[in-house]
Motif scaffolding. Structure first.
Motif, PDB file in Angstrom:
ATOM      1  N   TYR A 155      13.305 -10.659  70.777  1.00 62.74           N
ATOM      2  CA  TYR A 155      12.146 -11.541  70.657  1.00 62.74           C
ATOM      3  C   TYR A 155      12.479 -12.790  69.846  1.00 62.74           C
ATOM      4  CZ  TYR A 155       8.665  -8.409  72.719  1.00 62.74           C
ATOM      5  OH  TYR A 155       7.928  -7.650  73.593  1.00 62.74           O
ATOM      6  N   ASN A 156      13.145 -12.608  68.708  1.00 67.59           N
ATOM      7  CA  ASN A 156      13.454 -13.760  67.865  1.00 67.59           C
ATOM      8  C   ASN A 156      14.390 -14.743  68.558  1.00 67.59           C
ATOM      9  OD1 ASN A 156      11.866 -13.246  65.591  1.00 67.59           O
ATOM     10  ND2 ASN A 156      13.389 -11.914  64.677  1.00 67.59           N
ATOM     11  N   ALA A 157      15.337 -14.227  69.335  1.00 65.80           N
ATOM     12  CA  ALA A 157      16.234 -15.106  70.081  1.00 65.80           C
ATOM     13  C   ALA A 157      15.458 -15.934  71.103  1.00 65.80           C
ATOM     14  CB  ALA A 157      17.323 -14.286  70.773  1.00 65.80           C
ATOM     15  N   VAL A 158      14.552 -15.283  71.817  1.00 61.41           N
ATOM     16  CA  VAL A 158      13.730 -15.997  72.798  1.00 61.41           C
ATOM     17  C   VAL A 158      12.805 -16.984  72.103  1.00 61.41           C
ATOM     18  CG1 VAL A 158      11.955 -15.744  74.576  1.00 61.41           C
ATOM     19  CG2 VAL A 158      13.851 -14.125  74.471  1.00 61.41           C
ATOM     20  N   TRP A 215       3.700  -7.822  77.992  1.00 64.21           N
ATOM     21  CA  TRP A 215       3.651  -8.216  76.594  1.00 64.21           C
ATOM     22  C   TRP A 215       4.830  -9.043  76.095  1.00 64.21           C
ATOM     23  CZ3 TRP A 215      -0.168  -8.539  73.194  1.00 64.21           C
ATOM     24  CH2 TRP A 215      -1.391  -8.020  73.614  1.00 64.21           C
ATOM     25  N   PRO A 216       6.028  -8.903  76.628  1.00 66.69           N
ATOM     26  CA  PRO A 216       7.070  -9.860  76.231  1.00 66.69           C
ATOM     27  C   PRO A 216       6.672 -11.310  76.505  1.00 66.69           C
ATOM     28  CG  PRO A 216       8.062  -7.969  77.281  1.00 66.69           C
ATOM     29  CD  PRO A 216       6.579  -7.809  77.439  1.00 66.69           C
ATOM     30  N   PHE A 217       5.982 -11.536  77.623  1.00 66.04           N
ATOM     31  CA  PHE A 217       5.546 -12.898  77.955  1.00 66.04           C
ATOM     32  C   PHE A 217       4.360 -13.320  77.088  1.00 66.04           C
ATOM     33  CE2 PHE A 217       7.338 -10.891  81.747  1.00 66.04           C
ATOM     34  CZ  PHE A 217       8.340 -11.786  82.061  1.00 66.04           C
ATOM     35  N   ASN A 219       3.343 -16.884  70.252  1.00 65.23           N
ATOM     36  CA  ASN A 219       4.211 -17.416  69.200  1.00 65.23           C
ATOM     37  C   ASN A 219       4.467 -18.908  69.401  1.00 65.23           C
ATOM     38  OD1 ASN A 219       7.330 -17.983  68.324  1.00 65.23           O
ATOM     39  ND2 ASN A 219       6.330 -16.577  66.922  1.00 65.23           N
ATOM     40  N   LEU A 220       4.660 -19.309  70.643  1.00 60.57           N
ATOM     41  CA  LEU A 220       4.879 -20.730  70.945  1.00 60.57           C
ATOM     42  C   LEU A 220       3.649 -21.543  70.583  1.00 60.57           C
ATOM     43  CD1 LEU A 220       6.509 -23.039  72.267  1.00 60.57           C
ATOM     44  CD2 LEU A 220       5.498 -22.354  74.455  1.00 60.57           C
ATOM     45  N   ILE A 269      16.640 -14.080  61.737  1.00 58.85           N
ATOM     46  CA  ILE A 269      16.451 -13.533  63.079  1.00 58.85           C
ATOM     47  C   ILE A 269      16.199 -12.027  63.037  1.00 58.85           C
ATOM     48  CG2 ILE A 269      18.865 -12.967  63.582  1.00 58.85           C
ATOM     49  CD1 ILE A 269      18.417 -14.164  66.382  1.00 58.85           C
ATOM     50  N   PHE A 270      16.533 -11.384  61.931  1.00 61.27           N
ATOM     51  CA  PHE A 270      16.334  -9.939  61.815  1.00 61.27           C
ATOM     52  C   PHE A 270      14.984  -9.598  61.197  1.00 61.27           C
ATOM     53  CE2 PHE A 270      18.245  -5.629  61.289  1.00 61.27           C
ATOM     54  CZ  PHE A 270      18.849  -5.580  62.526  1.00 61.27           C
ATOM     55  N   TYR A 271      14.192 -10.620  60.926  1.00 67.42           N
ATOM     56  CA  TYR A 271      12.855 -10.422  60.377  1.00 67.42           C
ATOM     57  C   TYR A 271      11.833 -10.861  61.422  1.00 67.42           C
ATOM     58  CZ  TYR A 271      15.000  -9.740  55.814  1.00 67.42           C
ATOM     59  OH  TYR A 271      15.746  -9.265  54.783  1.00 67.42           O
ATOM     60  N   ALA A 272      10.865 -10.005  61.689  1.00 64.60           N
ATOM     61  CA  ALA A 272       9.863 -10.316  62.702  1.00 64.60           C
ATOM     62  C   ALA A 272       8.555 -10.758  62.042  1.00 64.60           C
ATOM     63  CB  ALA A 272       9.601  -9.092  63.582  1.00 64.60           C
ATOM     64  N   ASP A 273       7.750 -11.465  62.805  1.00 63.79           N
ATOM     65  CA  ASP A 273       6.420 -11.875  62.341  1.00 63.79           C
ATOM     66  C   ASP A 273       5.512 -10.642  62.402  1.00 63.79           C
ATOM     67  OD1 ASP A 273       3.862 -12.890  61.971  1.00 63.79           O
ATOM     68  OD2 ASP A 273       4.258 -14.724  63.090  1.00 63.79           O
TER      69      ASP A 273
END
Length: 292
Positions: free
Chosen positions: A66-69, A149-151, A157-158, A218-222
């Motif tokens: 997710y963070n990469a995207v 949900w990925p989308f 987030n965007l 990048i290893f920390y998520a919202d």
């Protein structure tokens, strides 16, 4: 000057360093009757239990993926929007659009979660009762279908964070000397060539700096995005569970404080390494630029 630094150092000590003593929990079988310090030491058994389950791979994949995207999508859209805003000659409309874009960044994630629910609710949501019928599509149970949900998370987030990045990149673009564009116009360069050969290269140091800062985390998520927005729906857990939410659920719902601490320690160590690598790359780039 040193006296003025004391409040900040005290906050850093209490908020960032004292809690690190709690990492010992990851290596103990916590018994509250004995207390944390007198509980039995079990070494890496909490880590073994964590990595023997499918959860470790799942939460690591989701967090990094997710963070990469998010980085790719947010940077691409933010740079494009910043370039468009720079082309607006009216100061009023430029500031108005900047304010509109920045507003979602200032909204609480709890409010965002209810806005998303108002859009995706199966019974009263706008998607099922207004938008999908226009295309002849049947109602979708959004909170029971993990495939969407990925989308959804990428779009949310965007919408929430692109405005902040956009303002950063716009500030860098505004700082570019206008004479570059005037010279390019006299040479017959189109707008696209001016963007590709002047704007992007001159703001590349800011892009690289922000990119490295994001890679460092990048290893920390919202937590709010992955915990609040999906509304704790079980069927979509595999698509929304990340390290931060896993640690929280392990501690608050399952009650496994040892494994939760192990997951948090795992996240902290990898995040620490990434921060050091990012810091090294930033210093290397700055050193090369100084020599140039």
């Amino acid at each position: 000057m040193y006296v003025m630094v004391i409040p900040g150092l005290l906050y850093l000590l209490v908020n960032n360093y004292l809690p690190m003593l709690g990492l010992v929990i990851a290596f103990k079988d916590v018994d509250f009757a004995k207390g944390i310090w007198h509980s039995d030491w079990i070494g890496f058994k909490n880590f073994e239990y964590l990595f023997k389950t499918s959860d470790a791979w799942l939460i690591t994949r989701n967090t990094l993926g997710y963070n990469a995207v998010f980085i790719v999508v947010n940077f691409a859209f933010s740079i494009a929007i910043a370039i468009f805003l720079n082309e607006i000659t009216s100061k009023f409309f430029s500031r108005f659009y900047q304010s509109v874009l920045l507003l979602p960044y200032l909204i609480s994630m709890i409010i965002v979660s209810y806005l998303v629910f108002a859009l995706l609710s199966q019974d009263t949501g706008m998607m099922n009762h207004t938008i999908l019928p226009l295309f002849g599509i049947k109602e979708i149970s959004w909170y029971n279908e993990p495939v969407y949900w990925p989308f959804i998370l990428v779009i949310v987030n965007l919408w929430k964070n692109a405005g902040f990045l956009c303002v950063v990149f716009l500030a860098a673009i505004i700082g570019i000397d206008k004479e570059y564009y005037e010279a390019a116009t006299l040479d017959g360069a189109s707008k696209w060539k001016q963007i590709r050969l002047i704007t992007i290269p001159l703001i590349s140091p800011v892009i690289v700096m922000m990119l490295l800062l994001f890679i460092g985390r990048i290893f920390y998520a919202d937590f709010g995005l992955f915990f609040q927005v999906p509304m704790e729906s079980g069927p979509i857990m595999n698509a929304t569970n990340v390290i931060d939410t896993y640690v929280y659920r392990g501690l608050m719902q399952i009650g496994d404080i040892g494994m939760s601490a192990a997951a948090g320690c795992y996240q902290s160590i990898v995040g620490f390494v990434l921060v050091l690598l990012s810091n090294y790359v930033v210093r290397k780039i700055n050193k090369d630029q100084a020599l140039f």
